[in-house]
Motif scaffolding. Structure first.
Motif, PDB file in Angstrom:
ATOM      1  N   VAL A   1       0.846  -1.203   0.000  1.00 52.76           N
ATOM      2  CA  VAL A   1       0.000   0.000   0.000  1.00 52.76           C
ATOM      3  C   VAL A   1       0.882   1.254   0.000  1.00 52.76           C
ATOM      4  O   VAL A   1       0.628   2.201  -0.746  1.00 52.76           O
ATOM      5  N   GLY A   2       1.929   1.255   0.789  1.00 49.50           N
ATOM      6  CA  GLY A   2       2.843   2.395   0.799  1.00 49.50           C
ATOM      7  C   GLY A   2       3.518   2.599  -0.538  1.00 49.50           C
ATOM      8  O   GLY A   2       3.642   3.735  -1.016  1.00 49.50           O
TER       9      GLY A   2
ATOM     10  N   GLU B   1       0.985   3.990  -3.145  1.00 44.91           N
ATOM     11  CA  GLU B   1       0.344   5.272  -2.844  1.00 44.91           C
ATOM     12  C   GLU B   1       0.612   6.355  -3.896  1.00 44.91           C
ATOM     13  O   GLU B   1      -0.330   7.047  -4.301  1.00 44.91           O
TER      14      GLU B   1
ATOM     15  N   ALA C   1      -1.792   5.962  -6.705  1.00 47.44           N
ATOM     16  CA  ALA C   1      -3.178   5.696  -6.320  1.00 47.44           C
ATOM     17  C   ALA C   1      -4.182   6.514  -7.130  1.00 47.44           C
ATOM     18  O   ALA C   1      -5.235   5.998  -7.508  1.00 47.44           O
TER      19      ALA C   1
ATOM     20  N   MET D   1      -7.891   1.352  -2.284  1.00 42.34           N
ATOM     21  CA  MET D   1      -6.891   2.298  -2.790  1.00 42.34           C
ATOM     22  C   MET D   1      -7.574   3.397  -3.611  1.00 42.34           C
ATOM     23  O   MET D   1      -7.241   4.569  -3.474  1.00 42.34           O
TER      24      MET D   1
ATOM     25  N   PHE E   1      -3.462   7.979   4.458  1.00 38.73           N
ATOM     26  CA  PHE E   1      -3.788   7.084   3.346  1.00 38.73           C
ATOM     27  C   PHE E   1      -3.409   5.634   3.648  1.00 38.73           C
ATOM     28  O   PHE E   1      -4.254   4.745   3.656  1.00 38.73           O
ATOM     29  N   GLN E   2      -2.146   5.390   3.896  1.00 38.95           N
ATOM     30  CA  GLN E   2      -1.674   4.024   4.092  1.00 38.95           C
ATOM     31  C   GLN E   2      -2.303   3.388   5.330  1.00 38.95           C
ATOM     32  O   GLN E   2      -2.808   2.264   5.273  1.00 38.95           O
TER      33      GLN E   2
END
Length: 183
Positions: free
Chosen positions: A82-83, A86, A89, A148, A165-166
């Motif tokens: 996910v990081g 990002e 995204a 996401m 976010f993450q």
């Protein structure tokens, strides 16, 4: 003056992420070029979207590599993923809504390779007893994409802070995916 196609694509991605219905005139303006120049590089919206798709696949592959998905616990691999994803995204949020990319014989095989790599992390987590087995790896993969895309929209609209976010995505996804001890 030479046109940098990467600049045009990134400008288009930034605009279309904010306004998915933007016209080719608006895309050209955002890129700082004329509509005629835009059309010399991209014959129409479909060609532009297909080029954005290629950029999105390239960025996803780079994020998958950077996340080192085969290292450590699967839940930690998801956090790293996910990081790493990002920065892309917003582009992924736009592409996620472009239904024609995911239908028929013209679907880019790159998406399947990305899906397979992400699903493998969830499958590994299930085999290790980290993740619930009643949620398929394919379901968890699609849930990740959806979160996401939603996260990108939240940040873009100002309803969510970029710094969250993450954390928000990972906690919601893994909070639902982690296996719980039966009481």
């Amino acid at each position: 003056m030479a046109v940098d196609p990467d600049h045009v694509l990134r400008s288009a991605a930034a605009l279309l992420t904010r306004k998915s219905t933007a016209t080719m005139d608006e895309v050209a303006k955002a890129a700082g070029i004329s509509r005629a120049t835009l059309h010399r590089h991209f014959a129409g919206r479909d060609a532009l979207v297909r080029s954005l798709e290629s950029l999105g696949i390239e960025e996803c592959r780079a994020a998958l590599d950077a996340a080192r998905l085969d290292e450590g616990a699967a839940s930690e691999a998801v956090r790293r993923l996910v990081g790493a994803m990002e920065p892309a995204a917003g582009l992924l949020a736009f592409l996620y809504t472009e239904n024609q990319l995911f239908e028929g014989e013209e679907q880019n095989a790159g998406w399947s390779l990305i899906d397979d790599r992400i699903s493998a992390v969830f499958r590994r987590g299930q085999l290790a007893g980290e993740f619930r087995i009643d949620l398929t790896p394919a379901w968890l993969t699609e849930a990740l994409y959806g979160l996401m895309a939603s996260g990108a929209w939240m940040v873009h609209s100002g309803k969510g802070a970029p710094k969250d976010f993450q954390h928000m995505i990972v906690e919601l996804l893994l909070g639902g995916a982690l296996r719980r001890e039966e009481s």
